[in-house]
Design an enzyme around this catalytic site. Structure first.
Site, PDB file in Angstrom:
ATOM      1  N   ASP A  81      -6.593  99.326 -82.792  1.00  0.00           N
ATOM      2  CA  ASP A  81      -7.984  99.765 -82.707  1.00  0.00           C
ATOM      3  C   ASP A  81      -8.104 101.085 -81.936  1.00  0.00           C
ATOM      4  O   ASP A  81      -7.437 101.285 -80.924  1.00  0.00           O
ATOM      5  CB  ASP A  81      -8.790  98.674 -81.991  1.00  0.00           C
ATOM      6  CG  ASP A  81     -10.287  98.846 -82.120  1.00  0.00           C
ATOM      7  OD1 ASP A  81     -10.741  99.332 -83.165  1.00  0.00           O
ATOM      8  OD2 ASP A  81     -11.007  98.460 -81.177  1.00  0.00           O
ATOM      9  N   GLY A 209     -19.406  94.379 -80.842  1.00  0.00           N
ATOM     10  CA  GLY A 209     -20.057  93.132 -81.241  1.00  0.00           C
ATOM     11  C   GLY A 209     -20.495  92.251 -80.085  1.00  0.00           C
ATOM     12  O   GLY A 209     -21.424  91.455 -80.223  1.00  0.00           O
ATOM     13  N   THR A 232     -14.927  92.621 -75.299  1.00  0.00           N
ATOM     14  CA  THR A 232     -15.351  92.394 -73.919  1.00  0.00           C
ATOM     15  C   THR A 232     -15.673  90.935 -73.645  1.00  0.00           C
ATOM     16  O   THR A 232     -15.338  90.394 -72.581  1.00  0.00           O
ATOM     17  CB  THR A 232     -16.574  93.266 -73.595  1.00  0.00           C
ATOM     18  OG1 THR A 232     -16.239  94.637 -73.823  1.00  0.00           O
ATOM     19  CG2 THR A 232     -17.016  93.085 -72.159  1.00  0.00           C
TER      20      THR A 232
END
Length: 283
Positions: A81, A209, A232
């Site tokens: 990512d 998200g 997170t």
């Protein structure tokens, strides 16, 4: 099975569900993440930041995920990512990742296109999917979104040009989310999402998200989002459980017994997210 991003997202637009992309923060999380997907009979994307990839090691990560994926009766993708340089991406591709993201979104459109084309050319020849990003995702401070006007929404016409010029497999779009947001909820622009969805034909990705309400996540998926990134929230769950259990531990207690509750906390978050994203019992 161990599959590419293109493969794992192939039915999402047609059947209006999204596959969760969950960030690995440490190696101990990985089996619990797979177990969550198995419990829900759901495909899953495991992803890492370049920093986490360096910390664990690209080869160790890919070999572990491949081993667990090929034992499971679900589809699993390993995704790098937000990589910003070619060498980091090349290392992931060469060490068996099935998907990578080139993030050149801070650059002008033409430069973003050129950097992305370079990655697509290298990765596609090796059977690896590529995600890229247009627009900017917001930042946070202490888990709260910063309303500083720096979020730049993805422009639909830019999305058309970008997809055609690069040949990417998935596009991350900016509609109002922020990375690291867990104490406040994002205010999303669903009109921008609709405009982009109507003129594109590849899976769209929602970053940040964790900071999106469950109701808005469902609206995003109905509006055409195929991949939702959650990082997170997993980290917060893992650390919260770790603080509780390590804080009351004796020095001769098994580390294993202290880690298991943290891993289970991650598993629970993922199972709950899978239900919201609608990927249970999907192929």
């Amino acid at each position: 099975m161990y599959v590419t991003l293109k493969e794992i997202l192939k039915n999402t637009r047609k059947y209006k569900f999204a596959v969760g992309a969950f960030n690995i923060h440490c190696l101990e999380m990985v089996p619990a993440m797979i177990e969550a997907a198995k419990a829900k009979n759901s495909p899953i994307i495991l992803q890492v930041s370049p920093a986490t990839c360096k910390y664990i090691g690209a080869s160790l990560l890919s070999n572990l995920v491949k081993y667990l994926a090929n034992k499971a009766d679900i589809n699993v993708t390993l995704h790098l990512d937000h990589a910003k340089d070619f060498n980091t991406i090349k290392e992931a591709v060469d060490n068996g990742f099935s998907s990578v993201m080139i993030d050149a979104s801070a650059l002008p459109l033409e430069e973003n296109i050129e950097k992305t084309k370079e990655v697509v050319e290298y990765a596609s020849k090796r059977g690896v999917s590529v995600e890229s990003e247009l627009g900017t995702i917001g930042g946070t401070e202490e888990g709260v979104a910063l309303n500083d006007g720096k979020i730049i929404y993805t422009h639909p016409q830019d999305a058309i040009k970008f997809i055609e010029a690069t040949g990417i497999d998935a596009l991350a779009i900016a509609i109002g989310t922020s990375h690291g947001q867990y104490k406040s909820k994002a205010k999303l622009n669903f009109n921008v999402l609709k405009e982009i969805y109507d003129v594109t034909n590849i899976p769209l990705v929602l970053h940040g998200g964790t900071g999106v309400s469950n109701e808005d996540l469902k609206k995003c998926i109905l509006g055409g989002i195929s991949k939702v990134n959650v990082g997170t929230e997993l980290n917060v769950a893992w650390v919260t459980a770790a603080k509780e259990n390590f804080g009351k531990a004796k020095v001769n207690d098994s580390c294993r017994d202290l880690l298991i509750p943290s891993n289970f906390a991650v598993q629970k978050v993922i199972e709950d997210k899978i239900d919201i994203l609608g990927s249970s019992n999907r192929k």
